[in-house]
Design a protein around this motif. Sequence first.
Motif, PDB file in Angstrom:
ATOM      1  N   ALA A   1     -47.240 -27.104   8.780  1.00  0.00           N
ATOM      2  CA  ALA A   1     -48.134 -26.720  10.047  1.00  0.00           C
ATOM      3  C   ALA A   1     -47.057 -26.893  11.187  1.00  0.00           C
ATOM      4  CB  ALA A   1     -49.234 -27.018  10.313  1.00  0.00           C
ATOM      5  N   PHE A   2     -46.158 -27.931  11.349  1.00  0.00           N
ATOM      6  CA  PHE A   2     -45.290 -28.270  12.303  1.00  0.00           C
ATOM      7  C   PHE A   2     -44.466 -27.145  12.830  1.00  0.00           C
ATOM      8  CE2 PHE A   2     -42.055 -30.271  14.666  1.00  0.00           C
ATOM      9  CZ  PHE A   2     -42.711 -31.480  15.347  1.00  0.00           C
ATOM     10  N   LEU A   3     -43.932 -26.368  11.765  1.00  0.00           N
ATOM     11  CA  LEU A   3     -42.899 -25.427  12.152  1.00  0.00           C
ATOM     12  C   LEU A   3     -43.276 -24.370  12.844  1.00  0.00           C
ATOM     13  CD1 LEU A   3     -41.443 -27.157   9.694  1.00  0.00           C
ATOM     14  CD2 LEU A   3     -40.234 -25.172   9.228  1.00  0.00           C
ATOM     15  N   PRO A   4     -44.342 -23.530  12.355  1.00  0.00           N
ATOM     16  CA  PRO A   4     -44.634 -22.346  13.499  1.00  0.00           C
ATOM     17  C   PRO A   4     -45.078 -22.974  14.770  1.00  0.00           C
ATOM     18  CG  PRO A   4     -46.530 -23.010  11.742  1.00  0.00           C
ATOM     19  CD  PRO A   4     -45.173 -23.906  11.371  1.00  0.00           C
ATOM     20  N   LEU A   5     -45.743 -24.267  14.980  1.00  0.00           N
ATOM     21  CA  LEU A   5     -45.897 -24.692  16.136  1.00  0.00           C
ATOM     22  C   LEU A   5     -44.516 -24.706  16.965  1.00  0.00           C
ATOM     23  CD1 LEU A   5     -48.857 -27.044  15.626  1.00  0.00           C
ATOM     24  CD2 LEU A   5     -49.020 -24.491  16.847  1.00  0.00           C
ATOM     25  N   GLN A   6     -43.658 -25.459  16.253  1.00  0.00           N
ATOM     26  CA  GLN A   6     -42.248 -25.725  17.080  1.00  0.00           C
ATOM     27  C   GLN A   6     -41.845 -24.453  17.780  1.00  0.00           C
ATOM     28  OE1 GLN A   6     -39.719 -27.757  14.200  1.00  0.00           O
ATOM     29  NE2 GLN A   6     -37.919 -27.313  15.449  1.00  0.00           N
ATOM     30  N   PHE A   7     -41.796 -23.433  16.504  1.00  0.00           N
ATOM     31  CA  PHE A   7     -40.894 -22.161  17.116  1.00  0.00           C
ATOM     32  C   PHE A   7     -41.716 -21.229  18.020  1.00  0.00           C
ATOM     33  CE2 PHE A   7     -38.655 -23.533  13.109  1.00  0.00           C
ATOM     34  CZ  PHE A   7     -37.314 -23.443  13.832  1.00  0.00           C
ATOM     35  N   LEU A   8     -42.964 -21.390  17.878  1.00  0.00           N
ATOM     36  CA  LEU A   8     -43.979 -20.702  19.024  1.00  0.00           C
ATOM     37  C   LEU A   8     -43.511 -21.434  20.243  1.00  0.00           C
ATOM     38  CD1 LEU A   8     -46.135 -18.890  19.841  1.00  0.00           C
ATOM     39  CD2 LEU A   8     -47.823 -20.461  18.909  1.00  0.00           C
ATOM     40  N   GLY A   9     -43.532 -22.508  20.473  1.00  0.00           N
ATOM     41  CA  GLY A   9     -43.291 -23.336  21.509  1.00  0.00           C
ATOM     42  C   GLY A   9     -41.845 -23.062  22.299  1.00  0.00           C
ATOM     43  N   LEU A  10     -41.094 -22.919  21.310  1.00  0.00           N
ATOM     44  CA  LEU A  10     -39.810 -22.548  21.718  1.00  0.00           C
ATOM     45  C   LEU A  10     -39.758 -21.223  22.524  1.00  0.00           C
ATOM     46  CD1 LEU A  10     -36.660 -23.505  22.032  1.00  0.00           C
ATOM     47  CD2 LEU A  10     -36.382 -22.511  19.817  1.00  0.00           C
ATOM     48  N   PHE A  11     -40.453 -20.083  21.713  1.00  0.00           N
ATOM     49  CA  PHE A  11     -40.500 -18.845  21.979  1.00  0.00           C
ATOM     50  C   PHE A  11     -41.096 -18.842  23.515  1.00  0.00           C
ATOM     51  CE2 PHE A  11     -42.349 -14.629  22.595  1.00  0.00           C
ATOM     52  CZ  PHE A  11     -41.142 -13.700  22.269  1.00  0.00           C
ATOM     53  N   VAL A  12     -42.156 -19.557  23.827  1.00  0.00           N
ATOM     54  CA  VAL A  12     -42.862 -19.709  25.004  1.00  0.00           C
ATOM     55  C   VAL A  12     -42.151 -20.239  26.303  1.00  0.00           C
ATOM     56  CG1 VAL A  12     -44.953 -20.778  26.120  1.00  0.00           C
ATOM     57  CG2 VAL A  12     -45.127 -19.503  23.881  1.00  0.00           C
ATOM     58  N   ALA A  13     -41.223 -21.130  25.786  1.00  0.00           N
ATOM     59  CA  ALA A  13     -40.583 -21.932  26.752  1.00  0.00           C
ATOM     60  C   ALA A  13     -39.492 -21.122  27.074  1.00  0.00           C
ATOM     61  CB  ALA A  13     -40.054 -23.268  26.258  1.00  0.00           C
ATOM     62  N   ALA A  14     -38.593 -20.273  26.269  1.00  0.00           N
ATOM     63  CA  ALA A  14     -37.821 -19.276  26.534  1.00  0.00           C
ATOM     64  C   ALA A  14     -37.961 -18.437  27.523  1.00  0.00           C
ATOM     65  CB  ALA A  14     -37.120 -18.802  25.180  1.00  0.00           C
ATOM     66  N   HIS A  15     -39.281 -17.875  27.214  1.00  0.00           N
ATOM     67  CA  HIS A  15     -39.980 -16.926  28.382  1.00  0.00           C
ATOM     68  C   HIS A  15     -40.096 -17.341  29.705  1.00  0.00           C
ATOM     69  CE1 HIS A  15     -42.723 -13.996  30.212  1.00  0.00           C
ATOM     70  NE2 HIS A  15     -43.648 -14.815  30.164  1.00  0.00           N
ATOM     71  N   LEU A  16     -40.620 -18.785  29.952  1.00  0.00           N
ATOM     72  CA  LEU A  16     -40.654 -19.440  31.002  1.00  0.00           C
ATOM     73  C   LEU A  16     -39.562 -19.685  31.805  1.00  0.00           C
ATOM     74  CD1 LEU A  16     -43.723 -21.765  30.109  1.00  0.00           C
ATOM     75  CD2 LEU A  16     -44.037 -19.763  31.362  1.00  0.00           C
ATOM     76  N   TRP A  17     -38.567 -20.175  31.175  1.00  0.00           N
ATOM     77  CA  TRP A  17     -37.436 -20.563  31.581  1.00  0.00           C
ATOM     78  C   TRP A  17     -36.619 -19.381  32.633  1.00  0.00           C
ATOM     79  CZ3 TRP A  17     -35.734 -23.106  26.194  1.00  0.00           C
ATOM     80  CH2 TRP A  17     -36.113 -24.274  26.264  1.00  0.00           C
ATOM     81  N   THR A  18     -36.872 -18.001  32.004  1.00  0.00           N
ATOM     82  CA  THR A  18     -36.347 -17.010  32.355  1.00  0.00           C
ATOM     83  C   THR A  18     -37.405 -16.206  33.447  1.00  0.00           C
ATOM     84  OG1 THR A  18     -36.998 -15.690  30.575  1.00  0.00           O
ATOM     85  CG2 THR A  18     -34.715 -16.630  30.664  1.00  0.00           C
ATOM     86  N   ASP A  19     -38.294 -16.996  33.831  1.00  0.00           N
ATOM     87  CA  ASP A  19     -39.502 -16.462  34.806  1.00  0.00           C
ATOM     88  C   ASP A  19     -39.099 -17.040  36.248  1.00  0.00           C
ATOM     89  OD1 ASP A  19     -41.646 -15.864  36.184  1.00  0.00           O
ATOM     90  OD2 ASP A  19     -43.180 -16.244  34.609  1.00  0.00           O
ATOM     91  N   ASP A  20     -38.925 -16.328  37.107  1.00  0.00           N
ATOM     92  CA  ASP A  20     -38.735 -16.923  38.435  1.00  0.00           C
ATOM     93  C   ASP A  20     -39.878 -17.324  39.099  1.00  0.00           C
ATOM     94  OD1 ASP A  20     -36.380 -15.380  38.511  1.00  0.00           O
ATOM     95  OD2 ASP A  20     -36.930 -13.590  39.143  1.00  0.00           O
ATOM     96  N   ALA A  21     -40.985 -17.624  38.552  1.00  0.00           N
ATOM     97  CA  ALA A  21     -42.014 -18.526  39.110  1.00  0.00           C
ATOM     98  C   ALA A  21     -41.753 -20.117  39.006  1.00  0.00           C
ATOM     99  CB  ALA A  21     -43.563 -18.044  38.357  1.00  0.00           C
ATOM    100  N   LEU A  22     -41.006 -20.375  38.120  1.00  0.00           N
ATOM    101  CA  LEU A  22     -40.581 -21.888  37.901  1.00  0.00           C
ATOM    102  C   LEU A  22     -39.410 -22.267  38.729  1.00  0.00           C
ATOM    103  CD1 LEU A  22     -42.524 -21.471  35.199  1.00  0.00           C
ATOM    104  CD2 LEU A  22     -40.832 -23.154  34.242  1.00  0.00           C
ATOM    105  N   ASP A  23     -39.547 -23.221  39.332  1.00  0.00           N
ATOM    106  CA  ASP A  23     -38.381 -23.784  40.469  1.00  0.00           C
ATOM    107  C   ASP A  23     -37.547 -24.616  39.245  1.00  0.00           C
ATOM    108  OD1 ASP A  23     -39.859 -26.205  40.214  1.00  0.00           O
ATOM    109  OD2 ASP A  23     -40.388 -26.088  41.923  1.00  0.00           O
TER     110      ASP A  23
END
Length: 383
Positions: free
Chosen positions: A87-109
């Motif tokens: 169960a670790f793996l799907p959570l790990q890669f889901l988190g990476l996908f979410v983070a990649a989206h947030l890294w490219t979101d202008d809302a974050l400084d």
Amino acid sequence: MVFENSEARDPKRYLWLLGLIAPGCAILPAPLVQYTGLQVFWWIGPIIVFVVIPVLDLAVGEDGSNPRPDDYRALARDRYYRWCTFAFLPLQFLGLFVAAHLWTDDALDLLDELGLTLTLGVVSGIGINAAHELGHRTEHLERWLARIALAQSCYGHFYVEHNRGHHARVATPADPASARFGESLWGFLPRSILGGLRSALALERDRLSRKGKRALSPANHILQGWAMSAALFGALTAIFGGGVVPFLLLQAVIGIALLETVNYIEHYGLLRARRPSGRFQRCSPRDSWNSDRLVTNVFLFHLQRHSDHHAHPGRRYQTLRSCEQAPQLPAGYATMVLLAAVPPLWRAVMDHRVLAHYDGDLSLVNTRPRARRHLSTTAPHPS
């Protein structure tokens, strides 16, 4: 085989699900920031690992309980424990996908992006631990999952070096992942990272050569691992754009540094005894630092019972035992990582423990070559 009364045989049975908090750290920041308005939650990974867990370790204390011998086979066969790591793996890669989206979101400084990157780096490093558990298994599926788990950290060669290099040479001068007495973390990191890579390449080249294949072969486990990382990073770049690349690389570096810092802690100054022939004896529980701090052990799937792991690499995490012969760390890994980052503090805490373990005999300690020039610097082949 039906495993009945599991709770009685393993009091920690359902606590192992807490190990999934680590990959969940990458998914939690955005909703927590949204609902609380507190930007500090972008830093939830390092906060949990380096603040919350050390405090809980201190409050909860140690767990020295061991599985009953009669329960060993039942525990090892119970597939519930495998699913905790799966169960670790799907959570790990889901988190990476979410983070990649947030890294490219202008809302974050930039500060928020840095906190999120550190959180992902912590997940990446702990993901190597999940790969470590899976990679020791004989089942084909678990070994493939181990290599997949390493894709986020770009550390695919760890699968080769850890199993066939580190376990063969551990606690000897020939092992780049065994820290020497007096060696600082900052001196150890480049030696272990580069030495482990060189060793993995040589081990895989030799394995393929024995099969009549070239090193640059699709059967090369290292190339397979690196290809998985390239595919993962390439897919995220294609989806979210080139702006995600620096964050992906930085979180991988943080994950690697965390893994290698744990390596530094696990065998600092320890040296296997020698046979009359001069060759090293088989690895015993005395050759790895151990910790029975309950919270970190649950969080890391018993990684801290490292002494029993090296003495019996085939044992699954739920069956690992605490050994009286093993030298004991004064705290859990989370606390020891912080100490290791400050070499004078680390040496003040650990050096006298290493010497006490060998009754003050420096000739029995794994030291830096220049610290023991009167001894031979040629490491014999481990046995």
